[in-house]
Design an enzyme around this catalytic site. Structure first.
Site, PDB file in Angstrom:
ATOM      1  N   LEU A 178       1.011  -1.094  -0.127  1.00 59.85           N
ATOM      2  CA  LEU A 178       0.039  -0.034   0.062  1.00 59.85           C
ATOM      3  C   LEU A 178       0.914   1.105  -0.030  1.00 59.85           C
ATOM      4  O   LEU A 178       1.804   1.305   0.898  1.00 59.85           O
ATOM      5  CB  LEU A 178      -0.707   0.013   1.191  1.00 59.85           C
ATOM      6  CG  LEU A 178      -1.430   1.130   1.796  1.00 59.85           C
ATOM      7  CD1 LEU A 178      -2.450   1.801   0.688  1.00 59.85           C
ATOM      8  CD2 LEU A 178      -2.225   0.808   3.108  1.00 59.85           C
ATOM      9  N   HIS A 220      -1.837  -2.517  -3.779  1.00 58.01           N
ATOM     10  CA  HIS A 220      -1.623  -3.931  -4.611  1.00 58.01           C
ATOM     11  C   HIS A 220      -1.867  -5.253  -3.992  1.00 58.01           C
ATOM     12  O   HIS A 220      -0.966  -5.427  -2.898  1.00 58.01           O
ATOM     13  CB  HIS A 220      -0.058  -3.742  -5.103  1.00 58.01           C
ATOM     14  CG  HIS A 220       0.514  -4.865  -5.979  1.00 58.01           C
ATOM     15  ND1 HIS A 220       1.635  -5.468  -5.913  1.00 58.01           N
ATOM     16  CD2 HIS A 220      -0.257  -5.717  -6.753  1.00 58.01           C
ATOM     17  CE1 HIS A 220       1.830  -6.445  -6.876  1.00 58.01           C
ATOM     18  NE2 HIS A 220       0.664  -6.678  -7.141  1.00 58.01           N
ATOM     19  N   HIS A 273      -4.340  -8.469 -12.687  1.00 57.56           N
ATOM     20  CA  HIS A 273      -3.368  -8.806 -13.740  1.00 57.56           C
ATOM     21  C   HIS A 273      -3.026 -10.422 -13.741  1.00 57.56           C
ATOM     22  O   HIS A 273      -2.066 -10.888 -14.350  1.00 57.56           O
ATOM     23  CB  HIS A 273      -2.138  -8.037 -13.574  1.00 57.56           C
ATOM     24  CG  HIS A 273      -1.559  -7.827 -12.209  1.00 57.56           C
ATOM     25  ND1 HIS A 273      -1.072  -6.660 -11.800  1.00 57.56           N
ATOM     26  CD2 HIS A 273      -1.265  -8.563 -11.148  1.00 57.56           C
ATOM     27  CE1 HIS A 273      -0.551  -6.623 -10.600  1.00 57.56           C
ATOM     28  NE2 HIS A 273      -0.775  -7.864 -10.391  1.00 57.56           N
ATOM     29  N   MET A 330       8.658  -2.163  -4.243  1.00 59.19           N
ATOM     30  CA  MET A 330       9.064  -1.226  -3.045  1.00 59.19           C
ATOM     31  C   MET A 330       9.960  -0.163  -3.333  1.00 59.19           C
ATOM     32  O   MET A 330      11.101  -0.435  -3.648  1.00 59.19           O
ATOM     33  CB  MET A 330       9.326  -2.054  -2.069  1.00 59.19           C
ATOM     34  CG  MET A 330       9.591  -1.345  -0.653  1.00 59.19           C
ATOM     35  SD  MET A 330      10.206  -2.570   0.799  1.00 59.19           S
ATOM     36  CE  MET A 330      11.582  -2.876  -0.024  1.00 59.19           C
ATOM     37  N   SER A 333       5.931   4.001  -9.635  1.00 58.19           N
ATOM     38  CA  SER A 333       4.717   3.072 -10.282  1.00 58.19           C
ATOM     39  C   SER A 333       4.403   4.137 -11.497  1.00 58.19           C
ATOM     40  O   SER A 333       4.872   5.153 -11.769  1.00 58.19           O
ATOM     41  CB  SER A 333       3.511   2.978  -9.538  1.00 58.19           C
ATOM     42  OG  SER A 333       4.106   2.028  -8.285  1.00 58.19           O
ATOM     43  N   HIS A 371       2.711  -5.665 -16.314  1.00 60.46           N
ATOM     44  CA  HIS A 371       1.923  -5.362 -14.948  1.00 60.46           C
ATOM     45  C   HIS A 371       2.842  -4.828 -13.790  1.00 60.46           C
ATOM     46  O   HIS A 371       2.509  -4.532 -13.036  1.00 60.46           O
ATOM     47  CB  HIS A 371       1.470  -6.938 -14.681  1.00 60.46           C
ATOM     48  CG  HIS A 371       2.204  -7.759 -13.697  1.00 60.46           C
ATOM     49  ND1 HIS A 371       3.451  -8.014 -14.360  1.00 60.46           N
ATOM     50  CD2 HIS A 371       2.124  -8.206 -12.727  1.00 60.46           C
ATOM     51  CE1 HIS A 371       4.192  -9.021 -13.421  1.00 60.46           C
ATOM     52  NE2 HIS A 371       3.378  -9.228 -12.490  1.00 60.46           N
ATOM     53  N   GLY A 416       8.512  -7.059 -12.480  1.00 63.01           N
ATOM     54  CA  GLY A 416       9.283  -8.384 -12.523  1.00 63.01           C
ATOM     55  C   GLY A 416      10.576  -8.519 -11.882  1.00 63.01           C
ATOM     56  O   GLY A 416      11.339  -7.744 -11.875  1.00 63.01           O
TER      57      GLY A 416
END
Lengths: 140, 476
Positions: B205, B234, B324, B376, B380, B399, B402
């Site tokens: 969050l 998320h 996703h 983290m 974004s 998404h 990765g």
């Protein structure tokens, strides 16, 4: 091999667990410890409560291994517990296991990550030379 | 990945032509640097997916792809039920409907920064995170049934959030076709005390600031303004989704055998869409989608409560909510023909272009918001679906970042405490119950999300709109 042991192995997004033992049962039990070690240091988990698992089995040790780990994941999730000792018995059509551990204590255990489930990736249960190995990748 | 094995179509599109048992090609969206970093296993897994019955178009691979189980993470594959198409639990993933939603606060960075520490503590106290955390909500059997059927719509009816939120969620907040009866007792048990919890791993969050805008016009429509604060959540369907994934991975092994589906790899287990196991999985998976939507809705409510204590005027309107890890029934145009397909997106976001009827009216002319979660401490992004995306990738985009490094390697390389201190120096406040968890999720253990979104933008599967920089990160 006189004594069982466990280890983790690399997998990009997730993590692999591997148990070694003189018998499949011991290899399963060691892999159970490896599973706990994904979440926390097993030495920090006290053996306060016992949980029993019973699973049907049709002869395929590899599928049984994934079932076993998933049954442990389930008990960890619904009981909010961590397990640090495993005793596994494989009978004709049944796997029975006793799990000893305690409830998660977040400050004591500092649980790193939740295990979502065991997968068929890198799955292997086999006798190699004198010992058994049981392994697969966990989804975390 | 060795580029010699690939045919380069454009600067950001690579092709593996069908060979052996492959029914369709593999199409990989990435620039050359990302392709070189991509695991060879991705090509192998995508090629295996391309052999499955009823696959249509191609097996599409997103720029953030990495080695998964069965399907690669960042893989997209569509199947036609009329051509013997299949559904695969491994093609959706264990965390069914894992996704991201972003809320805008309308607050300016200067208003939030002075209280960022207190806000971080309050969010950390209000939203249950990490292993062993329990939600405040315990569902009875009847409530569980209603939640699995109603999704975010159910949550809003229970007082979690507002009616207008639903318009800003894929499927209008409720996945149709859910069959709670297909959700096992074990799955329900795992969920009973996990409603409204964030989970662990890469779930978080974050309080973020809009620190760069790439497309002013689209950003304006999405309500994104430079220097303003947004909140991003998320997480997914928690224990319920994990248990469904586990159970059907097993059931589909058996089903594949029964239906004579040749599996190049046992973890590709699948069942025909038109089979009892296939139908039963779809019913259970859709119920898990509703569980994830309800979960993000409840967390949204908790976040709003916290913000209202600090900033009574802030409304925290929902911009959009994307999932996703799904398999959804959609209409796509293939070689000039409209076809009804079941599209698996595993670690891939739906990215409908302008005019698509599924998009909320407010955005319909410009396209669907595509929210890309960073790792983290890293940025974004918000992108928007494109006209071209439909033909390129069945309207699918990346998404997230990765992973670039395994968890084991990450804990060997960093200590959680050092990661937290380093991020604090960079102006990011981290709150987490586990320092080892923080080390495993260290920003450098992930691919460079900036490169990933730039490749998606260049490939035109989605267009860049805005960058969100973290200020507070609460993680499990």
């Amino acid at each position: 091999m006189a004594q069982g042991r466990w280890e983790h192995f690399e997998h990009m997004a997730d993590i692999g667990v591997r148990g070694y033992g003189a018998t499949p049962e011991e290899a399963f039990a060691q892999a159970g410890l490896a599973l706990t070690a994904v979440v926390t240091d097993p030495d920090q988990v006290a053996l306060k409560e016992r949980v029993e698992i019973e699973l049907p089995h049709d002869g395929d040790l590899e599928l049984l291994f994934v079932d076993f780990l998933n049954a442990v994941v389930y008990e960890m999730a619904v009981r909010s517990m961590l397990f640090a000792q495993f005793e596994v018995r494989i009978e004709q059509n049944l796997l029975r296991a006793s799990l000893w551990g305690e409830r998660v204590n977040r400050s004591k255990h500092q649980p790193a990550v939740e295990v979502k489930g065991a997968t068929y990736t890198e799955l292997k249960v086999a006798k190699e030379n004198s010992h058994w190995v049981a392994q697969c990748v966990l989804d975390v | 990945m060795d580029t010699k094995k690939l045919e380069q179509v454009t600067e950001t599109l690579w092709k593996i032509p069908p060979s052996g048992k492959m029914r369709v090609p593999v199409l990989i969206f990435a620039d050359e640097a990302l392709i070189r970093e991509m695991d060879d296993k991705v090509a192998e897994q995508a090629s295996n997916v391309a052999t499955l019955p009823g696959i249509v178009g191609a097996c599409y691979v997103m720029p953030d792809a990495h080695w998964g189980y069965g399907f690669p993470i960042g893989g997209v594959a569509a199947f036609d039920p009329k051509k013997g198409g299949v559904v695969s639990a491994g093609g959706v993933g264990f965390d069914i409907s894992c996704g991201v939603r972003t809320l805008h606060t309308g607050l300016k960075r200067e208003e939030v920064e002075p209280v960022a520490k207190e806000l971080a503590d309050a969010l950390y106290a209000a939203v249950p995170v990490g292993v062993g955390s329990r939600g405040q909500i315990s569902l009875s059997d009847k409530e569980m049934e209603a939640m699995l059927q109603g999704g975010a719509e159910w949550a809003v009816a229970q007082g979690y959030g507002r009616q207008e939120d639903l318009e800003r969620i894929e499927e209008r907040g409720r996945m149709r076709g859910a069959v709670p009866g297909e959700v096992s007792q074990h799955a329900r048990e795992r969920q009973r005390r996990e409603m409204g919890t964030l989970g662990s791993g890469n779930h978080y969050l974050e309080v973020q600031v809009v620190d760069e805008i790439y497309d002013q016009k689209v950003a304006e429509v999405f309500g994104l303004r430079q220097g303003e604060i947004v909140v991003t959540i998320h997480c997914g369907s928690r224990g319920l989704g994990h248990q469904i994934g586990t159970e059907y991975l097993k059931k589909m092994q058996q089903a594949a055998k029964e239906y004579g589906i040749e599996l190049p790899d046992r973890e590709l287990a699948c069942a025909p869409l038109d089979s009892p196991v296939g139908r039963s999985y779809l019913g259970a998976m859709r119920a898990a989608i509703n569980c994830a939507l309800a979960n993000r809705q409840i967390i949204t409510h908790l976040v709003r409560q916290v913000f209202s204590e600090f900033f009574p005027q802030a409304r925290l309107d929902l911009i959009y909510d994307v999932s996703h890890n799904t398999c959804k029934e959609e209409t796509h145009e293939i070689a000039g023909q409209k076809r009804n397909l079941f599209v698996h997106r595993k670690g891939a976001t739906r990215a409908f272009g302008p005019g698509h009827p599924e998009i909320p009216e407010a955005f319909r002319e410009i396209g669907q918001p595509v929210i890309i979660g960073g790792s983290m401490g890293t940025a974004s992004y918000i992108l928007v679906g494109t006209e071209e995306g439909e033909a390129l990738s069945l309207s699918s985009a990346c998404h997230g970042a990765g992973r670039a490094m395994s968890r084991k390697q990450a804990t060997k390389t960093w200590k959680g405490r050092e990661v937290v201190e380093e991020l604090a120096r960079q102006g990011v406040i981290v709150r987490s119950p586990s320092m080892r968890g923080v080390a495993e999720e260290a920003p450098q253990a992930y691919k460079d999300v900036d490169k990933v979104v730039r490749a998606a933008d260049q490939a035109k599967i989605a267009k860049l709109v805005a960058r969100l920089g973290p200020i507070v990160c609460v993680k499990g």
